[in-house]
Design a protein around this motif. Structure first.
Motif, PDB file in Angstrom:
ATOM      1  N   UNK A 193     -11.248   1.037   6.687  1.00 30.81           N
ATOM      2  CA  UNK A 193     -10.758   0.672   5.360  1.00 30.81           C
ATOM      3  C   UNK A 193      -9.432   1.335   5.024  1.00 30.81           C
ATOM      4  N   UNK A 194      -9.252   2.542   5.511  1.00 27.52           N
ATOM      5  CA  UNK A 194      -8.032   3.280   5.188  1.00 27.52           C
ATOM      6  C   UNK A 194      -6.944   3.064   6.228  1.00 27.52           C
ATOM      7  N   UNK A 195      -7.228   2.252   7.231  1.00 30.76           N
ATOM      8  CA  UNK A 195      -6.218   1.984   8.248  1.00 30.76           C
ATOM      9  C   UNK A 195      -5.941   3.173   9.141  1.00 30.76           C
ATOM     10  N   UNK A 196      -7.000   3.888   9.522  1.00 31.65           N
ATOM     11  CA  UNK A 196      -6.829   5.073  10.371  1.00 31.65           C
ATOM     12  C   UNK A 196      -6.437   4.682  11.790  1.00 31.65           C
ATOM     13  N   UNK A 215     -10.189 -12.129 -17.812  1.00 30.01           N
ATOM     14  CA  UNK A 215      -9.087 -12.901 -17.248  1.00 30.01           C
ATOM     15  C   UNK A 215      -8.603 -12.460 -15.884  1.00 30.01           C
ATOM     16  N   UNK A 216      -7.305 -12.660 -15.654  1.00 25.59           N
ATOM     17  CA  UNK A 216      -6.747 -12.558 -14.312  1.00 25.59           C
ATOM     18  C   UNK A 216      -6.770 -11.174 -13.690  1.00 25.59           C
ATOM     19  N   UNK A 217      -6.930 -10.122 -14.477  1.00 25.80           N
ATOM     20  CA  UNK A 217      -6.971  -8.795 -13.860  1.00 25.80           C
ATOM     21  C   UNK A 217      -8.061  -8.737 -12.782  1.00 25.80           C
ATOM     22  N   UNK A 218      -9.089  -9.584 -12.941  1.00 24.59           N
ATOM     23  CA  UNK A 218     -10.180  -9.602 -11.968  1.00 24.59           C
ATOM     24  C   UNK A 218      -9.737 -10.027 -10.571  1.00 24.59           C
ATOM     25  N   UNK A 219      -8.605 -10.713 -10.476  1.00 21.95           N
ATOM     26  CA  UNK A 219      -8.139 -11.177  -9.167  1.00 21.95           C
ATOM     27  C   UNK A 219      -7.318 -10.120  -8.418  1.00 21.95           C
ATOM     28  N   UNK A 220      -6.846  -9.105  -9.124  1.00 22.76           N
ATOM     29  CA  UNK A 220      -5.913  -8.170  -8.502  1.00 22.76           C
ATOM     30  C   UNK A 220      -6.524  -6.837  -8.190  1.00 22.76           C
ATOM     31  N   UNK A 221      -5.675  -5.910  -7.823  1.00 23.09           N
ATOM     32  CA  UNK A 221      -6.111  -4.548  -7.559  1.00 23.09           C
ATOM     33  C   UNK A 221      -6.310  -4.261  -6.101  1.00 23.09           C
ATOM     34  N   UNK A 222      -6.274  -2.985  -5.781  1.00 25.05           N
ATOM     35  CA  UNK A 222      -6.478  -2.532  -4.409  1.00 25.05           C
ATOM     36  C   UNK A 222      -7.906  -2.859  -3.991  1.00 25.05           C
ATOM     37  N   UNK A 226      -9.789   5.771  -1.374  1.00 30.89           N
ATOM     38  CA  UNK A 226      -8.852   6.070  -2.472  1.00 30.89           C
ATOM     39  C   UNK A 226      -8.061   7.343  -2.154  1.00 30.89           C
ATOM     40  N   UNK A 227      -8.764   8.363  -1.696  1.00 33.00           N
ATOM     41  CA  UNK A 227      -8.080   9.619  -1.396  1.00 33.00           C
ATOM     42  C   UNK A 227      -7.135   9.441  -0.207  1.00 33.00           C
ATOM     43  N   UNK A 228      -7.590   8.746   0.830  1.00 33.49           N
ATOM     44  CA  UNK A 228      -6.698   8.573   1.990  1.00 33.49           C
ATOM     45  C   UNK A 228      -5.495   7.708   1.613  1.00 33.49           C
ATOM     46  N   UNK A 229      -5.669   6.755   0.710  1.00 36.15           N
ATOM     47  CA  UNK A 229      -4.507   5.996   0.230  1.00 36.15           C
ATOM     48  C   UNK A 229      -3.454   6.949  -0.355  1.00 36.15           C
ATOM     49  N   UNK A 230      -3.909   7.940  -1.089  1.00 38.94           N
ATOM     50  CA  UNK A 230      -2.961   8.905  -1.662  1.00 38.94           C
ATOM     51  C   UNK A 230      -2.323   9.743  -0.557  1.00 38.94           C
ATOM     52  N   UNK A 231      -3.146  10.176   0.374  1.00 38.72           N
ATOM     53  CA  UNK A 231      -2.622  10.989   1.477  1.00 38.72           C
ATOM     54  C   UNK A 231      -1.606  10.180   2.282  1.00 38.72           C
TER      55      UNK A 231
END
Lengths: 328, 328, 328, 328
Positions: free
Chosen positions: C188-191, D257-264, C153-158
């Motif tokens: 995971x962070x694509x380093x 519902x569908x929120x379960x399918x999304x997100x980082x 999460x932090x590296x995503x922000x960076x």
């Protein structure tokens, strides 16, 4: 002559909202700062009637600034609507030497506070705590900012799947009488259309807009709908209506519900809660009573509870236009 | 006579901040709404000099309202500080028929915009984009609210481990010249003390406060420190100093750094970006130039860029007192 | 003959990690389920020496499954390294009628448990709680999964700000002896590159890789570095070295630090904690002692504490190759 | 003799899930690593029929490892169920010189892949992408871990308001045929009861459990319900039933519902996606076909697609017991 206040009671009432704990913490610590005693009253007015009290000091509110919900719990109280109930409540306050109250809640809670104040003369101050932002006299109620972030986070997730499948989502958010959540979260989440209680968009215009949206090359769409919108159909009926009239869309419904009331408060709500808590106690100590503390033009100010209850918190019509432009 | 504006260029400059993409999207869509062309300029002024342009329409800014960073990228440009550089930039604009600019950035970016505007007469509007909230003429800069949430989220995590081990954490946050982040996030995160550039707390008072904190029964403590605080020691030197003078504390340091600039913008920042983008384009189309669009008392208003640059965004001194009371 | 266990003590020791509270809850409730008493011991072995105990029932662990840190607090205890200290601890246990222990912690905590068990014969079970995942006999330690999510999460922000500015970020994560966090979070962070204690990449190969990365058209890069990497330079020295040798890069450093230990545990860590807590109590009740409960091939299994301490948790070398391929 | 593979096509099909983008990225970069061409196919099998292809290189998948949804979009294709549709699809592959396929999706997508493989002999590999975790041959499907975290985050918020009001919440999560999400997220969220398709709890036992829960002093309760539970009532009917039979509870419903399918995607899902992508391409290059790549005992292994489709992914019955103990 104003009686010197030596002990303040604090309670949360009505629907809970993120930031209520931060506000309790602020009231308790401000009391300690000014060397006034403080007592927590559990389950709102009902706990006041049942004598459900607890002494609170600075350490009792340790590590709660970031917690959702309310450690004092909340409840609606039918008994408090009766003179007998209120008399019992007052007698409990007298017994505990509580000589002023801070009420954290919404419209209904403030109405109760005002009646109680008039009947028994005990000084009261209100802190606006509700996610709906529907209280006159403050630009922001406690929990509103957090609820907006919760809603856009969820719609961001829904949009992932919406755009993977080229779907139209109808997302229902809280707001029976006020469109603040729908309007702000709708703009924040990039909604195509936003339906709110303050405006009657009309079914035809909605269909027209969705048709145009499709033609303009948009592959997926989000419509944000406040519970109390004026479209005259439930969100599920609306889905059926669109299914029949716009078969080119694959429609899905999501009702966000109570999750909007919970969660760790945003920094904004924590700071606001801290400021309002300080001001509510300071105002009582200055001899004031019957006011709500709120935010106006980024300053903490007092509004008579009577006005806060009767007034209406208007939506910012500039936002309607912004929403319109953004969904081009 | 005002030349009719037919094509607007938009760029992001200086340090990036969450909400810049939402602002770009708003500028692009508002142009489309008013049937004006829009061109994105990459890497700020440097890209303007190098002719790094791209046509943008409503669909080019699809699904970016929730993205951190800036799709137009940002850069500092030494070349733009030279007359030759600016001349080259201007010629590129002429070649592309760009007849007005929206600059999203901070103080430095606005200074560049103003010089350029004076030299070549091209209309400019500024949108304040920086997490530091240090720009005069707006209560909130784009990204400030998001950065506050990032900081309190991280300190919430640090507090978990701080209170498990009864430790003192020194947390350094951004803010070389302004304590807005430290002050607000410090209150939001429940910090015991907050060190900011605007106040010289003094080492002795800090030690005194920490001693009192220990005595009052607090088991763990957080001190939030702005980069530009006036304590005269780096955060690591401060740790050593406390180690020596308050051996009863186990001190740890955390420097939050660049993560504060990134992340998905909060709903507040997305809505603000949308509003400011609309106003910046509308103002240009109304013939205005040389202003920053900002938020004052919850309304979008214009401030002359000159004032925005010279003025100072003061911290709210009420917050200092709130912080003081909260850390009792 | 095995003495029937009637009362189990539970403590957390060493560095805290997300999921410890969920494990405490599980131990307490499993005791209640099997009608065995349970006592919480505060501040690890130190609290055992000082008699810092508290009876715990199912309701004492209400609403903590999602909380970071440890409600029992943790501490390192020098006194427990002395025979006198351990004797005192044992006497306290006898006084409280505690006849078995569950120790939640890492290597060091298990070593203490084993010594104590050998000296006084009291049955012990260990639950691996550390974010480093460096314990033999379990594929996952409590908190590892959560820490990985915190780091990405932090590296995503960076990365937002890195790619807005075309910068190279050196991100230091926890792991003095083990590269599990760096390796997994790096992928995971694509380093672009990942430096871990288990591998000596060498400065030259790192520079070469960064040069290639630039040539391949990458505009920004993240290098994830475990504290105990073998590169022989601190992360700040490494920045200077790259500054000198690869001036085409603009390098920034971020040291994530203690935030990695905190935060609400992931679902994985909560479920794992619940499973391990159940098994630890059931094993004690079955007369077992001297084991660690851990996860092997998705099943909860026992490993002798002696092996858990001596063994080494190897990194999965397949991941090194995956990382290599992903950074093409 | 095995035809040398020079160009691999990749597509996502069926319901989307977090981690699909990370898997696409891995397939594309592994192709580049082994100097094989790669082509993205949009909208699953439907895009294959319509010739909706695009060349992909390492930079086309830049910055997507952390994005929810699928950049290749997904769709269900009726045309692919006809021989004509599949013939058209095959001809498009031939025209583009695609000589192998990686299919990211669930059961249905694998069935299509197998039929296609048998008809035209083109090598295929499957990557299990679905949040439901209902595929035989892998302990985890892509997106399952992320969905669990999404669900517990939301229930954490719901619990805030549930415990402020002493309410009972019925929370419906995804899972028509499999209770993996409900069971794991239910334990993670501290649910009192969990209803899943694999078990018929029966209404009476549920009421009994809720009654006991109330008596044991719990002030609020969460019941997690999989869509396909065996209770024989919709979640709204269940609310009415409890309202009538347990009037001491105030019941609320939330359908996630569908929120379960999304997100980082979580770090786990990103790493898993990277590993599976590598293995799928390497397997094709080794001449293998007709397999699904999956995770078994933490190792990446192959399972014949036929088995993956026919087999059933059983829930871990140990978890039922853990859930039972935790809700004491």
């Amino acid at each position: 002559m104003i009686k010197t206040i030596k002990k303040i009671g604090v309670l949360t009432s009505g629907g809970d909202s993120p930031g209520m704990n931060a506000a309790i913490r602020s009231v308790v610590r401000t009391c300690a700062y000014y060397k006034v005693e403080c007592m927590g009253i559990y389950r709102g007015y009902q706990g006041m009637i049942e004598g459900d009290f607890k002494d609170m000091g600075p350490r009792s509110v340790h590590n709660i600034v970031n917690k959702g919900g309310t450690i004092l719990k909340s409840a609606r109280s039918k008994d408090f609507m009766t003179p007998e109930g209120r008399k019992q409540a007052y007698e409990n306050l007298v017994k505990e030497n509580i000589d002023a109250l801070v009420i954290i809640g919404g419209d209904g809670s403030f109405t109760g506070a005002l009646v109680f104040n008039k009947e028994f003369g005990i000084p009261v101050m209100g802190i606006p705590g509700t996610i709906d932002n529907d209280i006159f006299g403050t630009s922001h109620t406690l929990g509103f900012d957090t609820a907006l972030n919760t809603v856009v986070d969820v719609i961001d997730k829904i949009r992932d799947t919406a755009s993977s499948h080229n779907r139209l989502f109808l997302v229902e958010v809280m707001g029976r009488d006020a469109g603040h959540i729908a309007l702000n979260a709708g703009i924040g989440a990039g909604a195509e259309e936003i339906l709110i209680p303050e405006e009657n968009m009309g079914l035809e215009r909605l269909l027209e807009s969705l048709r145009r949206s499709k033609l303009s090359g948009k592959s997926s769409s989000i419509v944000v709908i406040a519970e109390g919108d004026k479209i005259g159909k439930s969100v599920f009926e609306l889905k059926d209506y669109i299914d029949q009239n716009l078969p080119e869309y694959e429609v899905r419904v999501s009702v966000l519900g109570h999750m909007q009331r919970g969660g760790s408060p945003s920094c904004f709500d924590r700071v606001l809660a801290s400021r309002l808590g300080v001001k509510s106690v300071e105002s009582l100590l200055e001899g004031k009573s019957g006011y709500m503390v709120g935010l106006n033009n980024d300053k903490v100010e007092l509004t008579p509870l009577e006005q806060a209850i009767k007034g209406h918190s208007e939506i910012d019509r500039e936002l309607l236009k912004v929403s319109d432009i953004m969904s081009i």
